[in-house]
Design a protein around this motif. Structure first.
Motif, PDB file in Angstrom:
ATOM      1  N   UNK A   9      -9.261  10.897  18.644  1.00 32.69           N
ATOM      2  CA  UNK A   9     -10.628  11.095  19.155  1.00 32.69           C
ATOM      3  C   UNK A   9     -11.612  11.085  17.987  1.00 32.69           C
ATOM      4  N   UNK A  10     -11.262  11.749  16.903  1.00 32.22           N
ATOM      5  CA  UNK A  10     -12.104  11.748  15.694  1.00 32.22           C
ATOM      6  C   UNK A  10     -12.187  10.346  15.090  1.00 32.22           C
ATOM      7  N   UNK A  11     -11.040   9.690  14.948  1.00 29.07           N
ATOM      8  CA  UNK A  11     -11.021   8.377  14.280  1.00 29.07           C
ATOM      9  C   UNK A  11     -11.837   7.350  15.057  1.00 29.07           C
ATOM     10  N   UNK A  31     -20.462  22.820  15.201  1.00 38.18           N
ATOM     11  CA  UNK A  31     -20.932  21.444  15.320  1.00 38.18           C
ATOM     12  C   UNK A  31     -20.082  20.627  16.281  1.00 38.18           C
ATOM     13  N   UNK A  32     -20.730  19.974  17.221  1.00 35.56           N
ATOM     14  CA  UNK A  32     -20.029  19.078  18.136  1.00 35.56           C
ATOM     15  C   UNK A  32     -19.700  17.771  17.401  1.00 35.56           C
ATOM     16  N   UNK A  33     -18.449  17.349  17.453  1.00 32.00           N
ATOM     17  CA  UNK A  33     -18.017  16.157  16.696  1.00 32.00           C
ATOM     18  C   UNK A  33     -18.845  14.926  17.065  1.00 32.00           C
ATOM     19  N   UNK A  34     -19.339  14.881  18.301  1.00 26.39           N
ATOM     20  CA  UNK A  34     -20.032  13.685  18.793  1.00 26.39           C
ATOM     21  C   UNK A  34     -21.526  13.721  18.439  1.00 26.39           C
ATOM     22  N   UNK A  35     -21.988  14.850  17.938  1.00 33.67           N
ATOM     23  CA  UNK A  35     -23.411  14.989  17.591  1.00 33.67           C
ATOM     24  C   UNK A  35     -23.624  14.860  16.085  1.00 33.67           C
ATOM     25  N   UNK A  36     -22.563  14.579  15.331  1.00 35.43           N
ATOM     26  CA  UNK A  36     -22.649  14.495  13.869  1.00 35.43           C
ATOM     27  C   UNK A  36     -22.712  13.052  13.406  1.00 35.43           C
ATOM     28  N   UNK A  37     -23.277  12.886  12.223  1.00 35.64           N
ATOM     29  CA  UNK A  37     -23.264  11.570  11.577  1.00 35.64           C
ATOM     30  C   UNK A  37     -22.268  11.652  10.418  1.00 35.64           C
ATOM     31  N   UNK A  42     -16.665  13.135   0.458  1.00 36.91           N
ATOM     32  CA  UNK A  42     -16.985  14.129   1.491  1.00 36.91           C
ATOM     33  C   UNK A  42     -15.779  14.371   2.411  1.00 36.91           C
ATOM     34  N   UNK A  43     -15.582  15.638   2.763  1.00 40.97           N
ATOM     35  CA  UNK A  43     -14.457  16.008   3.628  1.00 40.97           C
ATOM     36  C   UNK A  43     -14.982  16.563   4.944  1.00 40.97           C
ATOM     37  N   UNK A  44     -14.492  16.012   6.049  1.00 39.38           N
ATOM     38  CA  UNK A  44     -14.808  16.573   7.364  1.00 39.38           C
ATOM     39  C   UNK A  44     -13.533  17.163   7.948  1.00 39.38           C
ATOM     40  N   UNK A  45     -13.613  18.413   8.371  1.00 43.68           N
ATOM     41  CA  UNK A  45     -12.486  19.055   9.027  1.00 43.68           C
ATOM     42  C   UNK A  45     -12.786  19.254  10.498  1.00 43.68           C
ATOM     43  N   UNK A  46     -11.747  19.552  11.287  1.00 45.65           N
ATOM     44  CA  UNK A  46     -11.987  19.894  12.693  1.00 45.65           C
ATOM     45  C   UNK A  46     -11.389  21.264  12.975  1.00 45.65           C
ATOM     46  N   UNK A  47     -12.099  22.008  13.794  1.00 47.29           N
ATOM     47  CA  UNK A  47     -11.631  23.346  14.147  1.00 47.29           C
ATOM     48  C   UNK A  47     -12.209  23.737  15.501  1.00 47.29           C
ATOM     49  N   UNK A  48     -11.388  24.427  16.304  1.00 39.88           N
ATOM     50  CA  UNK A  48     -11.839  24.883  17.624  1.00 39.88           C
ATOM     51  C   UNK A  48     -13.027  25.816  17.515  1.00 39.88           C
ATOM     52  N   UNK A  49     -13.104  26.515  16.397  1.00 38.57           N
ATOM     53  CA  UNK A  49     -14.140  27.547  16.297  1.00 38.57           C
ATOM     54  C   UNK A  49     -15.388  27.054  15.570  1.00 38.57           C
ATOM     55  N   UNK A  75     -16.146  20.386  15.889  1.00 36.98           N
ATOM     56  CA  UNK A  75     -15.341  20.835  17.023  1.00 36.98           C
ATOM     57  C   UNK A  75     -15.282  19.712  18.053  1.00 36.98           C
ATOM     58  N   UNK A  76     -14.111  19.444  18.560  1.00 38.34           N
ATOM     59  CA  UNK A  76     -13.981  18.542  19.711  1.00 38.34           C
ATOM     60  C   UNK A  76     -14.038  19.445  20.941  1.00 38.34           C
TER      61      UNK A  76
END
Lengths: 270, 270
Positions: free
Chosen positions: B252-254, B199-205, B189-196, B234-235
């Motif tokens: 922050x993600x790690x 999904x809030x990064x802190x609300x995901x599993x 599984x791949x998780x990416x981050x993007x400003x746009x 998104x952060x």
């Protein structure tokens, strides 16, 4: 248009590369389209805008000059050659600004109910300082207090790393004694971080109104800092290294505080 | 003892400042007591240890030379003057090492049940790359994959910023196509981050076994990257800036992933 490298205004700007000169004059110099645009947009107290028509080729850049002129900001037009002599970076974009430093007097700061401040002891790396300003801006931190001998936030590396946050964040400086006095007077809880602390940073509850105190890159928090802290927390590290980069450690803490604030007051979310 | 600046071995080491030379030889050069000690301690494949008795004054430094010698590592003794000519930093400590680069072949990597990898697209700043290696080491990340045109992890700035993590972390490089193939083959599984992202990064599993895909400093994730992602988060940022420093965003993600892993398997805690 100024074409002489020996022009007194030009010499003055060049001197702003030195920290001593910045300290004596209370000024600093930034260059580049993006950062000058940010300074204008955020209403930074620009003393003069320096530009070179030879180098400033973009319409956006020319518009910035017109905007500054309309705002009554003094303009200094120089030749490409003279601009190169001022520039601190290769391939300059032909626009820069001399700006007044803005220091908030610590004894006049009255932190509000949800104001989180960051205090940095003797931060040495201007890139780290700029990055911390940028992160603190992202989490709506109140501002940054520089304790004792710190690197200069108006150093070009710090200014660049802050990506404009330098113009948005409140900045104060103080000796540890002044800081200690202020913290006690304001009844402000202080959280420190240390590798040797027992408390896991993620298992703690933080007040909304507080100071996060971070030690220097080399030494971390010293005994007299730890004594001032209401709680000292540890960011766990399981690798072979024994520390995180200072800007990273500060960011990990700031996002933990930010997430807790968001959870307490969900209406603060978008 | 080598006293000639024109000595072929000395010239060869000096050439390792250039990325092209590092790529062709598969070698890199590090200098300073701390980093050479880390390379020795972590069993990095040192080709030769370079030292200058004139400059190497500490007992710790001399012990490192003896240790290397006992391990059968080739020693190159040079005069202080020659060492200065090799050194990339002022005030060199008189010890350095030529080391073999170590690249893990991506197609042979089989991520285990709790292996989190970081993939970086076209990371440009060596300081950011080194800092990300350091952070990933702290959270026991599996390693870092460099996609497409990335800065060189064996650049001295990256090596320094990694604080030894370069010798501890697995490092791979790949084109996006190779990476895509590997991810699909491994069912990762791949998780990416993007400003746009919504999904809030802190609300995901997050799964324990995954790749965190981070875009470049300038461009973030491009459309073809986003297409490969199982989720994009998104952060949140509430300040005036529109982005975080790449090493900060990755950290922050790690730490979010790390905290979730710790909560799921509390016996992993100290």
């Amino acid at each position: 248009m100024i074409s002489s490298h020996a022009n007194s205004q030009v010499k003055q700007i060049r001197k702003l590369r030195e920290r001593k000169e910045r300290q004596q004059t209370g000024l600093f110099y930034v260059e580049g389209l993006r950062i000058v645009a940010e300074a204008l947009q955020l209403g930074a107290p620009i003393q003069e805008l320096v530009y070179s028509p030879d180098l400033l080729v973009s319409e956006f850049g020319r518009q910035l000059v017109r905007q500054a002129s309309q705002q009554g900001i003094a303009l200094l037009e120089v030749t490409g050659d003279v601009f190169q002599s001022i520039a601190q970076k290769d391939g300059p974009q032909g626009i820069g600004a001399v700006i007044h430093q803005q220091w908030a007097p610590l004894d006049q700061i009255r932190p509000g109910e949800t104001d989180t401040w960051v205090a940095l002891d003797a931060v040495a790396d201007p890139g780290n300082l700029g990055t911390i300003l940028r992160t603190n801006d992202a989490v709506c931190g109140a501002g940054v207090i520089l304790l004792d001998q710190s690197t200069d936030p108006y150093d070009l590396t710090a200014v660049r790393a802050s990506m404009g946050a330098l113009f948005a964040q409140k900045l104060a400086r103080a000796s540890f004694e002044q800081f200690e006095h202020w913290v006690k007077e304001q009844g402000l809880p202080v959280t420190g971080t240390s590798d040797s602390a027992q408390l896991d940073y993620h298992a703690c509850v933080y007040p909304g109104r507080m100071v996060l105190l971070m030690g220097s890159e080399r030494q971390g928090l010293k005994p007299h800092h730890l004594k001032l802290c209401d709680q000292v927390v540890r960011i766990p590290m399981y690798g072979r290294g024994d520390s995180l980069n200072l800007a990273v450690a500060t960011a990990v803490m700031l996002y933990e505080l930010f997430n807790q604030r968001r959870e307490k007051a969900p209406d603060h979310e978008e």
